[in-house]
Structures are given as C-alpha cells and as structure tokens.
Scaffold this motif. Structure first.
Motif, short mmCIF file in Angstrom:
data_model
loop_
_atom_site.label_atom_id
_atom_site.label_comp_id
_atom_site.label_asym_id
_atom_site.label_seq_id
_atom_site.Cartn_x
_atom_site.Cartn_y
_atom_site.Cartn_z
N UNK A 80 0.83 -1.20 0.00
CA UNK A 80 0.00 0.00 0.00
C UNK A 80 0.86 1.26 0.00
N UNK A 81 1.96 1.23 -0.73
CA UNK A 81 2.89 2.35 -0.67
C UNK A 81 3.39 2.72 -2.06
N UNK A 82 4.60 3.30 -2.13
CA UNK A 82 5.00 4.03 -3.32
C UNK A 82 5.76 3.23 -4.37
N UNK A 83 6.28 2.06 -4.02
CA UNK A 83 7.09 1.31 -4.98
C UNK A 83 6.32 1.00 -6.26
N UNK A 84 5.08 0.56 -6.10
CA UNK A 84 4.28 0.22 -7.27
C UNK A 84 4.02 1.41 -8.17
N UNK A 85 3.73 2.57 -7.57
CA UNK A 85 3.46 3.77 -8.36
C UNK A 85 4.71 4.23 -9.11
N UNK A 86 5.87 4.14 -8.46
CA UNK A 86 7.12 4.50 -9.13
C UNK A 86 7.31 3.66 -10.38
N UNK A 87 7.22 2.36 -10.23
CA UNK A 87 7.46 1.46 -11.37
C UNK A 87 6.38 1.62 -12.44
N UNK A 88 5.13 1.84 -12.00
CA UNK A 88 4.04 2.05 -12.96
C UNK A 88 4.27 3.32 -13.78
N UNK A 89 4.68 4.40 -13.12
CA UNK A 89 4.91 5.65 -13.84
C UNK A 89 6.11 5.55 -14.77
N UNK A 90 7.15 4.84 -14.35
CA UNK A 90 8.29 4.64 -15.25
C UNK A 90 7.87 3.87 -16.50
N UNK A 91 7.02 2.87 -16.29
CA UNK A 91 6.54 2.07 -17.43
C UNK A 91 5.68 2.93 -18.36
N UNK A 92 4.77 3.71 -17.80
CA UNK A 92 3.89 4.54 -18.62
C UNK A 92 4.66 5.62 -19.38
N UNK A 93 5.72 6.12 -18.76
CA UNK A 93 6.53 7.16 -19.40
C UNK A 93 7.65 6.57 -20.24
N UNK A 94 7.73 5.23 -20.27
CA UNK A 94 8.74 4.50 -21.04
C UNK A 94 10.16 4.95 -20.68
N UNK A 95 10.39 5.09 -19.39
CA UNK A 95 11.73 5.40 -18.88
C UNK A 95 12.38 4.08 -18.48
N UNK A 96 13.50 3.76 -19.10
CA UNK A 96 14.16 2.49 -18.84
C UNK A 96 14.53 2.38 -17.36
N UNK A 97 14.41 1.17 -16.85
CA UNK A 97 14.64 0.93 -15.42
C UNK A 97 15.56 -0.27 -15.23
N UNK A 98 16.72 -0.02 -14.62
CA UNK A 98 17.67 -1.08 -14.26
C UNK A 98 18.20 -1.87 -15.46
N UNK A 99 18.28 -1.21 -16.62
CA UNK A 99 18.80 -1.87 -17.82
C UNK A 99 20.17 -1.37 -18.21
N UNK A 100 20.57 -0.23 -17.66
CA UNK A 100 21.85 0.37 -18.05
C UNK A 100 21.75 1.24 -19.29
N UNK A 101 20.54 1.38 -19.83
CA UNK A 101 20.37 2.21 -21.03
C UNK A 101 20.59 3.69 -20.71
#
Length: 249
Positions: A80-101
């Motif tokens: 019930x906290x912020x981790x899910x929203x962070x990852x969801x917003x990164x996905x929606x904004x198509x910001x690469x996450x933990x790939x080194x890109x």
C-alpha cells in the motif's frame, strides 16, 4: 524505500545506508518528520496527503537530473505504498529501469517493517496462520470490490488485517466491514486495534468483533480480526498454527 512503522529504531540497516548515500529525500511530510534525525543534513521535498503522484514525479525528475534520490514510505514501500506507483509511472513514461540504457534510471526497492507486522508484534502473535490484508480506502478501489474481498476472506477463515479503517470522511466503511465479517464469524472473535505503532502516540486495544463499532479507530490504526481459532491469553492475541494438534506440547 520503506522506513518502517515509526521512529528510526525500526528502520533497516540498508535503509539507513541509502539515506546516507542519497542527495535528496522525497516523501509525505509526516513520514519525513518521523526520521528527521536521520535526514537532517539532506535536501528534502515534502508533499501532503493524496499527493502521491506529485511525490513520485518529483523523485523521478530529481533522479533524471543526476541526483541520488530516496523516495520514502512509512512501513514497507511495496505494501500500500510508493514502490508500485514509481514502477508504474516509469513504465507509462517509457523510462528504462535497471537496464543500463542511456537516459534510464536505477531503482532499488528497499523493504521496511510493514504496519501489519508492527501491529501484530504489539498484539502478540495474531498472524501465525494464513491471513489476508484489505484496505478499506475506496479512493482508488471501488467499494464493491472491497466488499467482495472482505466476504471472501471472512468465508475462508483468514485472519483479516484491515488497513485504512476509518477517517473523518470515511466513517462508515469499518462498520460495514464488521457486518460482513460477522456473517461468517462469531461475535466473540478477538480483534486487535493498534494505533500509531512504534510511535509516541502508540495505543493497543483488544475487543470482540461484535464491539468493533464502538472502538476508537482512526487513520493511524490497523485492525486485525482473528480467525475461528484465535484466542486471548494474558492480554495477548494468539492465532495457533496447529502444532498442538500434531505434536504433544
């Protein structure tokens, strides 16, 4: 990252390491105040209640700007906290996450002691067997779905941990939850209410399910409703795992 239920005493070693290493700390004002001794030398960005999207956006912008940023949540960042929203917003904004890109971000979800664990520890051992967690907040989840989840958990004899049980604006949902659970559980079923777990205003109360509507419950409370085998001993709430049925104790 999760900072635990209250003061810095219940924060993990990894959480402290991250806070020491970061440049900027973003979070809900109350959560930042609880750990002010740990972050007193850091730049902070605080927002109020219901500003979760703003907090996440501020953290993303800071990280994209080259800062090492910690976005804090009370309890555990993934419950019930912020981790899910962070990852969801990164996905929606198509910001690469933990790939080194190039142009991407590195994200670490740092766990913390969740409210249900802190509350259970103060009550005794109510979560020793299967349990379900249900939030009564219908700000993001339709109430019809919440009722279905309560009904299913009560029917299946789960211990039920209730988050966000009551607020000034949401003052009827807990009574309705009690009515639903009473269809499947005895009125004498033990209930534990913990308010402000591990904080200065900590309060621990035991009552029966049929009297839950009379209890003092607020937004800082977590409510744990026992299953059919939960009992009280010396003011401790205990849910047996079943050892006494299998072994001679």
């Amino acid at each position: 990252m999760g900072t635990g239920p209250g003061k810095a005493d219940h924060m993990s070693g990894r959480a402290r390491q991250v806070l020491e290493a970061c440049d900027i700390v973003v979070g809900y004002k109350t959560y930042l105040e609880l750990i002010e001794d740990v972050i007193k030398d850091k730049q902070t960005l605080a927002t109020g209640m219901t500003k979760e999207v703003d907090r996440v956006q501020a953290a993303i912008d800071a990280a994209l700007g080259g800062h090492c940023c910690a976005l804090v949540s009370g309890g555990d960042a993934g419950i019930y906290a912020m981790a899910g929203l962070v990852l969801e917003m990164l996905a929606l904004k198509k910001i690469a996450c933990n790939t080194g890109e190039q142009g991407g971000l590195w994200v670490e979800v740092v766990p913390g002691i969740p409210a249900l664990a802190a509350g259970a520890a103060l009550l005794g051992a109510p979560l020793t067997h299967d349990f379900a967690a249900v939030s009564l907040s219908d700000l993001l989840t339709p109430w019809e779905i919440i009722e279905k989840r309560l009904e299913a958990a009560a029917f299946a004899d789960f211990v039920i941990t209730i988050y966000n049980p009551k607020s000034k604006k949401r003052d009827w949902q807990l009574n309705r939850a009690m009515e639903i659970i009473l269809k499947h559980r005895a009125g004498t079923t033990p209930v534990g209410i913990v308010t402000g777990a591990m904080r200065d205003n900590q309060k621990v109360v035991l009552c029966s399910l049929k009297d839950l509507d009379k209890a003092d419950v607020g937004m800082q409370s977590i409510v744990i409703v026992g299953n059919s085998s939960t009992f009280i001993y010396n003011e401790l709430m205990i849910t047996p795992r079943g050892y006494s049925k299998k072994y001679e104790i």
